[in-house]
Design a protein around this motif. Sequence first.
Motif, PDB file in Angstrom:
ATOM      1  N   LEU A 217       0.935  -1.465  -0.079  1.00 25.12           N
ATOM      2  CA  LEU A 217       0.072  -0.157   0.152  1.00 25.12           C
ATOM      3  C   LEU A 217       0.919   1.306  -0.084  1.00 25.12           C
ATOM      4  CD1 LEU A 217      -2.800  -1.226   2.552  1.00 25.12           C
ATOM      5  CD2 LEU A 217      -3.163  -0.435   0.142  1.00 25.12           C
ATOM      6  N   VAL A 218       1.837   1.346   0.814  1.00 21.72           N
ATOM      7  CA  VAL A 218       2.854   2.407   0.752  1.00 21.72           C
ATOM      8  C   VAL A 218       3.603   2.859  -0.687  1.00 21.72           C
ATOM      9  CG1 VAL A 218       5.038   3.342   1.643  1.00 21.72           C
ATOM     10  CG2 VAL A 218       3.606   2.102   3.244  1.00 21.72           C
ATOM     11  N   GLY A 219       3.711   1.427  -1.089  1.00 18.38           N
ATOM     12  CA  GLY A 219       4.144   1.576  -2.691  1.00 18.38           C
ATOM     13  C   GLY A 219       3.321   2.350  -3.401  1.00 18.38           C
ATOM     14  N   GLN A 220       1.833   1.837  -3.518  1.00 16.98           N
ATOM     15  CA  GLN A 220       1.077   2.468  -4.341  1.00 16.98           C
ATOM     16  C   GLN A 220       0.694   3.853  -3.846  1.00 16.98           C
ATOM     17  OE1 GLN A 220      -1.926  -0.500  -3.218  1.00 16.98           O
ATOM     18  NE2 GLN A 220      -0.936  -2.161  -4.682  1.00 16.98           N
ATOM     19  N   LEU A 221       0.710   4.191  -2.704  1.00 11.19           N
ATOM     20  CA  LEU A 221       0.412   5.676  -2.332  1.00 11.19           C
ATOM     21  C   LEU A 221       1.694   6.796  -2.726  1.00 11.19           C
ATOM     22  CD1 LEU A 221      -2.190   6.877  -1.063  1.00 11.19           C
ATOM     23  CD2 LEU A 221      -2.195   4.368  -1.308  1.00 11.19           C
ATOM     24  N   PHE A 222       2.830   5.968  -2.789  1.00 10.42           N
ATOM     25  CA  PHE A 222       4.020   6.847  -2.909  1.00 10.42           C
ATOM     26  C   PHE A 222       3.819   7.729  -4.118  1.00 10.42           C
ATOM     27  CE2 PHE A 222       8.099   7.558  -4.806  1.00 10.42           C
ATOM     28  CZ  PHE A 222       8.385   8.561  -4.179  1.00 10.42           C
ATOM     29  N   PRO A 223       3.378   7.351  -5.144  1.00  7.39           N
ATOM     30  CA  PRO A 223       3.419   8.042  -6.669  1.00  7.39           C
ATOM     31  C   PRO A 223       2.222   9.174  -6.500  1.00  7.39           C
ATOM     32  CG  PRO A 223       3.441   5.705  -6.934  1.00  7.39           C
ATOM     33  CD  PRO A 223       3.154   5.872  -5.492  1.00  7.39           C
ATOM     34  N   VAL A 224       1.411   8.884  -5.465  1.00  7.24           N
ATOM     35  CA  VAL A 224       0.234   9.821  -5.280  1.00  7.24           C
ATOM     36  C   VAL A 224       0.675  10.910  -4.583  1.00  7.24           C
ATOM     37  CG1 VAL A 224      -2.219  10.116  -4.450  1.00  7.24           C
ATOM     38  CG2 VAL A 224      -1.481   8.081  -5.800  1.00  7.24           C
ATOM     39  N   THR A 225       1.341  10.774  -3.501  1.00  6.94           N
ATOM     40  CA  THR A 225       1.683  11.845  -2.492  1.00  6.94           C
ATOM     41  C   THR A 225       3.179  12.338  -2.993  1.00  6.94           C
ATOM     42  OG1 THR A 225       3.196  10.069  -1.083  1.00  6.94           O
ATOM     43  CG2 THR A 225       0.614  10.376  -0.640  1.00  6.94           C
ATOM     44  N   GLY A 226       3.920  11.507  -3.532  1.00  6.86           N
ATOM     45  CA  GLY A 226       5.360  12.166  -4.158  1.00  6.86           C
ATOM     46  C   GLY A 226       6.379  12.203  -2.772  1.00  6.86           C
ATOM     47  N   ASP A 227       5.569  11.735  -1.748  1.00  7.87           N
ATOM     48  CA  ASP A 227       6.505  11.694  -0.270  1.00  7.87           C
ATOM     49  C   ASP A 227       6.631  10.520   0.148  1.00  7.87           C
ATOM     50  OD1 ASP A 227       7.583  14.518   1.787  1.00  7.87           O
ATOM     51  OD2 ASP A 227       7.345  12.249   2.532  1.00  7.87           O
ATOM     52  N   LEU A 228       7.686   9.859   0.656  1.00  4.49           N
ATOM     53  CA  LEU A 228       7.449   8.556   1.177  1.00  4.49           C
ATOM     54  C   LEU A 228       6.949   8.625   2.596  1.00  4.49           C
ATOM     55  CD1 LEU A 228       8.257   5.463   1.048  1.00  4.49           C
ATOM     56  CD2 LEU A 228      10.393   6.073   1.570  1.00  4.49           C
ATOM     57  N   HIS A 229       7.378   9.689   3.333  1.00  5.26           N
ATOM     58  CA  HIS A 229       6.637   9.835   4.693  1.00  5.26           C
ATOM     59  C   HIS A 229       5.253   9.960   4.518  1.00  5.26           C
ATOM     60  CE1 HIS A 229      11.164  10.854   6.061  1.00  5.26           C
ATOM     61  NE2 HIS A 229      11.051   9.640   5.720  1.00  5.26           N
ATOM     62  N   GLU A 230       4.876  10.710   3.830  1.00  6.20           N
ATOM     63  CA  GLU A 230       3.519  11.040   3.681  1.00  6.20           C
ATOM     64  C   GLU A 230       2.770   9.914   3.319  1.00  6.20           C
ATOM     65  OE1 GLU A 230       2.461  13.993   4.439  1.00  6.20           O
ATOM     66  OE2 GLU A 230       0.308  14.005   3.955  1.00  6.20           O
ATOM     67  N   ALA A 231       3.261   9.157   2.509  1.00  3.12           N
ATOM     68  CA  ALA A 231       2.562   7.854   2.149  1.00  3.12           C
ATOM     69  C   ALA A 231       2.481   6.655   3.117  1.00  3.12           C
ATOM     70  CB  ALA A 231       3.363   7.262   1.048  1.00  3.12           C
ATOM     71  N   GLU A 232       3.569   6.783   3.993  1.00  2.00           N
ATOM     72  CA  GLU A 232       3.351   5.882   5.295  1.00  2.00           C
ATOM     73  C   GLU A 232       2.440   6.288   6.246  1.00  2.00           C
ATOM     74  OE1 GLU A 232       8.327   4.859   5.035  1.00  2.00           O
ATOM     75  OE2 GLU A 232       7.771   6.402   6.365  1.00  2.00           O
ATOM     76  N   GLU A 233       2.467   7.728   6.146  1.00  3.75           N
ATOM     77  CA  GLU A 233       1.299   8.191   7.215  1.00  3.75           C
ATOM     78  C   GLU A 233      -0.058   7.749   6.804  1.00  3.75           C
ATOM     79  OE1 GLU A 233       1.404   8.934  10.338  1.00  3.75           O
ATOM     80  OE2 GLU A 233      -0.673   9.951  10.230  1.00  3.75           O
ATOM     81  N   VAL A 234      -0.343   8.148   5.682  1.00  2.00           N
ATOM     82  CA  VAL A 234      -1.903   7.869   5.611  1.00  2.00           C
ATOM     83  C   VAL A 234      -2.008   6.445   5.156  1.00  2.00           C
ATOM     84  CG1 VAL A 234      -2.042  10.106   3.946  1.00  2.00           C
ATOM     85  CG2 VAL A 234      -1.445   8.124   2.863  1.00  2.00           C
ATOM     86  N   VAL A 235      -1.132   5.700   4.894  1.00  2.00           N
ATOM     87  CA  VAL A 235      -1.316   4.154   4.929  1.00  2.00           C
ATOM     88  C   VAL A 235      -1.623   3.675   6.643  1.00  2.00           C
ATOM     89  CG1 VAL A 235      -0.499   2.038   4.470  1.00  2.00           C
ATOM     90  CG2 VAL A 235      -0.193   3.522   2.870  1.00  2.00           C
ATOM     91  N   GLN A 236      -0.663   4.256   7.243  1.00  2.00           N
ATOM     92  CA  GLN A 236      -0.783   3.770   8.653  1.00  2.00           C
ATOM     93  C   GLN A 236      -2.235   4.356   9.329  1.00  2.00           C
ATOM     94  OE1 GLN A 236       1.154   2.030  10.385  1.00  2.00           O
ATOM     95  NE2 GLN A 236       0.968   2.002  12.293  1.00  2.00           N
ATOM     96  N   GLU A 237      -2.529   5.551   9.090  1.00  2.00           N
ATOM     97  CA  GLU A 237      -3.799   5.938   9.442  1.00  2.00           C
ATOM     98  C   GLU A 237      -4.943   5.257   8.878  1.00  2.00           C
ATOM     99  OE1 GLU A 237      -5.022   8.121  11.681  1.00  2.00           O
ATOM    100  OE2 GLU A 237      -6.928   7.987  11.324  1.00  2.00           O
ATOM    101  N   ALA A 238      -4.732   4.761   7.542  1.00  2.00           N
ATOM    102  CA  ALA A 238      -6.119   3.955   7.012  1.00  2.00           C
ATOM    103  C   ALA A 238      -5.928   2.701   7.797  1.00  2.00           C
ATOM    104  CB  ALA A 238      -5.664   3.944   5.474  1.00  2.00           C
ATOM    105  N   LEU A 239      -5.002   2.136   7.870  1.00  2.00           N
ATOM    106  CA  LEU A 239      -4.851   0.591   8.616  1.00  2.00           C
ATOM    107  C   LEU A 239      -5.356   0.947   9.977  1.00  2.00           C
ATOM    108  CD1 LEU A 239      -1.409  -0.606   7.065  1.00  2.00           C
ATOM    109  CD2 LEU A 239      -3.752  -1.829   6.913  1.00  2.00           C
ATOM    110  N   ALA A 240      -4.938   2.116  10.684  1.00  2.00           N
ATOM    111  CA  ALA A 240      -5.795   2.036  12.357  1.00  2.00           C
ATOM    112  C   ALA A 240      -7.276   2.437  12.190  1.00  2.00           C
ATOM    113  CB  ALA A 240      -5.252   3.523  12.615  1.00  2.00           C
ATOM    114  N   ARG A 241      -7.807   2.894  11.078  1.00  2.00           N
ATOM    115  CA  ARG A 241      -9.179   3.005  10.868  1.00  2.00           C
ATOM    116  C   ARG A 241      -9.654   1.397  10.488  1.00  2.00           C
ATOM    117  NH1 ARG A 241     -10.554   8.690   7.883  1.00  2.00           N
ATOM    118  NH2 ARG A 241      -9.266   9.811   9.154  1.00  2.00           N
ATOM    119  N   ALA A 242      -8.830   0.747   9.757  1.00  2.00           N
ATOM    120  CA  ALA A 242      -9.347  -0.687   9.396  1.00  2.00           C
ATOM    121  C   ALA A 242      -9.357  -1.440  10.767  1.00  2.00           C
ATOM    122  CB  ALA A 242      -8.245  -1.055   8.361  1.00  2.00           C
TER     123      ALA A 242
END
Lengths: 181, 286
Positions: free
Chosen positions: A18-43
């Motif tokens: 998921l981080v790999g898929q979100l990175f091209p969207v955010t353009g920032d690895l840390h940002e991608a990690e954060e949104v994926v972690q938050e989404a997984l927390a909600r999950a």
Amino acid sequence: MADLDGFEEFYAGAVSRLVGQLFPVTGDLHEAEEVVQEALARASARWSRLRDYDVPEAWVRRVAMNLAAERGRRLRRQARALLRVGPPPAVPAVSPDALALVEALRLLPIRQRQAIVLHHLLGMTVVEVARTLSTPPGSVKSWLARGRRALGARLADDEPAGLGRDRPARPEGTTRKALGP
Amino acid sequence: VNDLHDRLAELAEAAARDSHTEGAAAAIRRGRRRRRHRTGGSAAVALLVVVAAVGAARLTGWGAVDARPAGPPASTLPPTVSIDMSTGPILDGTPERQALDDLTHELRRCRTGDAGIDVIGKGRAHGRFWIVAARAPVPGDKGLCWVNGLWARDGSGNFSGIGMTGGLPPEIKPLTYTGGTVTDTFVEVTGTMPRQAARVRVVLAGGTSVDVAPLDPGDGYPVKFFIAFVPRRDGSDAEVTGLRALDASGRTIAECDTAADPYQDPSSCTPKSPVKYPGEGWRYED
């Protein structure tokens, strides 16, 4: 805890992808990690329901995509308010070609980035992308066409002489959201 | 961009390889904190919903912009709150006019409907202004062209609406919604509801619901519209899980359960009892 049975395995199997898929969207690895972690927390908070889905990862990806768009808007507002350029975004070690793509993607409105990643990286159909982004298929077609056109212009002109010719994409806040092709 | 997939795949693989997240245990802890926030918040539900109703103000062309509401705001039913509905004309040279021009531009790309553009409703919320506009269907039309948007005072913002295929909108459904603007403090939800409905209930994750009174465009339309601004507390989840259209007596006349669909496809709305719309008894008055 019974409600969380299987969540850790799900997390371990999905988080990097998921981080790999979100990175091209955010353009920032840390940002991608954060949104994926938050989404997984909600999950995790609704895992007792999500685990029965055929593809729980699709739900997490959808939430992460929404969070990426939301955070992108907020960060742009903050950057405008502060009249400063923030720290350079974190990127993994990639080839110059891939790096050029990251730079080109960053100039696209977030919806175009999301559509391109879902369609071209994950191989989703236009209808599937529309469902993931909760938007009409016509809008997705438009985003894909505009995004590909903009990327094509930038990447084709990737040589030094061509980079400066393109106008930057309009900021998302003023982007006209097309309704159809 | 012929090798777009390969380049994206390289990016994704590199990011996946180099990523460092906090782990499943941290996600679970964060999820529990979110759940506690949500539970606490629902004990003191404060529903702030911007709702209003106006008749349609027919615009006969680009030069004649007069967004006067044709009728008084619809009565509101608890717990609906109706606030700050704009009723004046849209003046040239204002961000509101520019926003309306953008909506009009998009609506004119639609190949169905009356030539005129109707401002179904407009108002202010959270320091921004919103507009819902549409083109009334004409006999033979099966689809309905409509758009809505939310803009900041300086005119920056976005709009969305029903999608078109080859300039044609999809067949009209009695109960639909679009995901609109999402901020840290609210979520905008806009959609259509059956003409017989007096309000629509937007059901959120966790069971919280808000009731919304309609924007009634008049008999020239097979549906009414609605717009709601659902507050978010501490970043709480305001995901829409269902819609229910109610008549004046509170009886459910149409509903859809988006929770049953992991993708929450708005088109999955299923009428609970027959409602009239084109193709099922709705009549145009020539």
